[in-house]
Design an enzyme around this catalytic site. Structure first.
Site, short mmCIF file in Angstrom:
data_model
loop_
_atom_site.label_atom_id
_atom_site.label_comp_id
_atom_site.label_asym_id
_atom_site.label_seq_id
_atom_site.Cartn_x
_atom_site.Cartn_y
_atom_site.Cartn_z
CD GLN A 95 -3.73 -0.09 -1.31
OE1 GLN A 95 -3.90 0.38 -2.44
NE2 GLN A 95 -4.14 0.52 -0.22
CB CYS B 43 9.05 14.94 11.77
SG CYS B 43 9.77 14.19 10.28
CB THR C 43 -28.95 -8.99 8.75
OG1 THR C 43 -29.76 -9.68 9.70
CG2 THR C 43 -29.75 -8.70 7.50
CG ASN D 112 -0.21 -0.25 2.51
OD1 ASN D 112 0.42 -1.30 2.68
ND2 ASN D 112 -0.27 0.68 3.44
#
Length: 574
Positions: free
Chosen positions: A179, A323, A237, A151
């Protein structure tokens, strides 16, 4: 101008034809598929038609498709369901180091139940080596799970070879294809897998629906208990509305697959070409050929991905690292591939889709290059921004205000190892975490000293300077003193921002200091990657009238200078 969406690997919009197919389920097709009356039968037919459409795309029988709430549930049902059903035969499973958390966390959970998990390494492209799998397989290996396409970087794994190797050693093979389905051909008969997971929202179906391919003869332990829906493997369901949407999306994916692959690959390659033509110190992550046609992961050396994206509000893409003030969190995928931190911290994933246009790619190339050139001091854009008044300070920093402070628990560990002050004239030090230090000069006078600086919490430079100054001055008032004078503390990215912005920051601080009746008499500055500003303030007070963080008594008044939660709200506004 409409923003550009290049984050299709995160999720896709619902295709117009898919929405049209789903509409009757919200109006007339409302029966319970388990009911035997006419309304239930119509819903049951819709579910089975969708099952056949998914099976047709994957190249399997309709009764080998189970509907789930998404890719994560499909992974859980496949991995946990198989391992728990066959634990008497073995307790070993194998995954790769670049799996999605929906596989990683499932394996970790099984580890707490007594299963042994082996994690296969990958090479610098993110590829699993068949020889590593062969070395890891054991007589008690129950299951191998390797994703089809990554991904983050788009690398396509050699699934057919890996599955054949697992089978040769008596293990079943699961593949997370969230993906790849809809982006490339995914045929279970060609891949040779036993279990394969599908996520609807990755291929223009709605969120909240997925599927699991379960080869005939594979036995799973039920994970959601209740009635005997979905071959008695998933109680509940059926979500007719979204199941119909998934079926329609699979039908469209098969119909348009070849054209979409060709077109998206051309646009992706143009994006990479455009970036590499104008920029240096850029590297591509993942395999250049064995890669999803829509995915481009690139790293900008020694830059922070979030700093780039903060200045690209017109482009939606994903960062490969986060970061923080005290650390850089690199994605496990990039870490497993051995991408060095100075590259990984600047990683951005661009993922294209059906709606991506040539004009959007050209706009993206220009926008990204302008931002990166600006961050590296190679662009005059900051001068243009100054002339047009487009400076927004919060776009130049990865965090806001005090949110950029070091984590207190980490700082406390460091401070605990330093020698403690012994001067008896020091009335307030670091021991009570007060706003300022206090030093007795004589019986009538004490010096109060504080320093406070942070990254921008507002966009306007003048307002930022005023707020930073007020914050520093308030430390003196909080101790019961009065300020005398202050010094500037400046960190400024002169290669990214015009000096006129710094001038406005300083003016804001000066005006606020004058309100307090003091002067700012100098200071210190450094060139930095992002703006920071504050003051070192000297004040005075009476040694016997100093206010501390300790000693509060019942009945004392607590003065709030601003509403509680204001900092949280202003941070969220970014």
């Amino acid at each position: 101008m409409q923003p550009i969406y290049l984050d299709y690997n995160a999720t896709t919009p619902i295709h117009a034809e898919v929405a049209a197919a789903m509409l009757p389920c919200m109006v007339t097709l409302f029966g319970n598929p388990s009911s035997t009356h006419w309304f239930g039968v119509q819903s049951k037919k819709a579910v089975e038609q969708a099952r056949a459409e998914v099976a047709d795309l994957l190249g399997c029988r309709a009764d080998e498709i189970l509907f789930t709430s998404g890719g994560s549930e499909a992974n859980n049902l496949a991995i946990k369901g198989y391992c728990l059903a066959h634990r008497r035969r073995g307790s070993h499973l194998i995954i790769s180091a670049v799996e999605h958390p929906a596989v990683m966390e499932v394996a970790a959970h099984l580890g707490t139940l007594g299963f042994e998990v082996t994690t296969l390494p990958v090479d610098r492209y993110g590829l699993v080596a068949p020889r590593d799998l062969e070395a890891a397989l054991r007589p008690d290996t129950l299951l191998v799970s390797v994703m089809h396409a990554n991904n983050e970087v788009g690398t396509i794994e050699p699934i057919a070879e890996l599955a054949a190797m697992a089978h040769a050693h008596g293990a079943v093979f699961h593949c997370d294809a969230a993906q790849s389905v809809g982006k490339i051909a995914v045929r279970v008969d060609e891949l040779g897998v036993d279990l394969l997971s599908v996520a609807g929202h990755k291929l223009y179906a709605p969120k909240g629906v997925g599927a699991l391919y379960l080869r005939r003869g594979i036995v799973l332990e039920k994970q959601i208990h209740g009635a005997n829906h979905e071959h008695d493997l998933r109680a509940g369901t059926e979500n007719v509305l979204e199941i119909v949407g998934l079926g329609a999306a699979c039908k469209i994916a098969g119909r348009d697959l070849s054209n979409n692959m060709t077109r998206q690959a051309l646009l992706r390659d143009r994006l990479y070409e455009g970036l590499t033509t104008r920029l240096t110190d850029l590297q591509r992550n993942g395999h250049a050929q064995k890669c999803l046609p829509n995915t481009l992961s690139v790293s900008f050396h020694q830059l922070e991905a979030n700093a780039i994206l903060d200045q690209l509000p017109q482009v939606a893409a994903s960062a490969g690292a986060a970061c923080h003030s005290d650390r850089i969190t690199v994605s496990p995928v990039l870490k497993a591939m051995g991408v060095a931190t100075e590259w990984a911290m600047g990683t951005i994933r661009f993922s294209l889709g059906k709606m991506t246009t040539e004009e959007e790619i050209e706009r993206t190339i220009d926008a990204v290059c302008r931002v990166v050139e600006g961050l590296r001091g190679l662009s005059s854009d900051h001068a243009d921004a100054a002339q047009s008044g487009r400076i927004e300070l919060t776009h130049y920093t990865h965090g806001l205000g005090c949110a950029c402070k070091l984590q207190p628990q980490n700082l406390e560990k460091i401070l605990a190892g330093l020698p403690q002050p012994t001067d008896p004239a020091l009335l307030v030090g670091a021991e009570t975490s007060d706003d300022a230090a206090v030093y007795r000069i004589d019986s009538q006078t004490a010096i109060i000293e504080s320093v406070d600086f942070f990254t921008p919490i507002v966009d306007d430079p003048y307002d930022f300077g005023a707020i930073a100054a007020a914050n520093a001055l308030s430390d003196i008032y909080a101790m019961g003193g009065e300020p005398l004078f202050a010094l500037n503390l400046v960190a400024f990215p002169s290669n990214r921002m015009p000096l006129s912005s710094l001038e406005r920051i300083l003016h804001g601080a000066v005006d606020k200091a004058r309100e307090a009746g003091i002067d700012i008499v100098g200071g210190h500055s450094i060139d930095d990657t992002e703006p920071k500003f504050g003051l070192a303030v000297t004040g005075r007070g009476h040694p016997d009238k100093i206010w501390r963080n300790v000693g509060v008594r019942p009945g004392d008044a607590l003065v709030l200078t601003k509403p509680i939660g204001l900092g949280v709200l202003t941070t969220a506004m970014k």
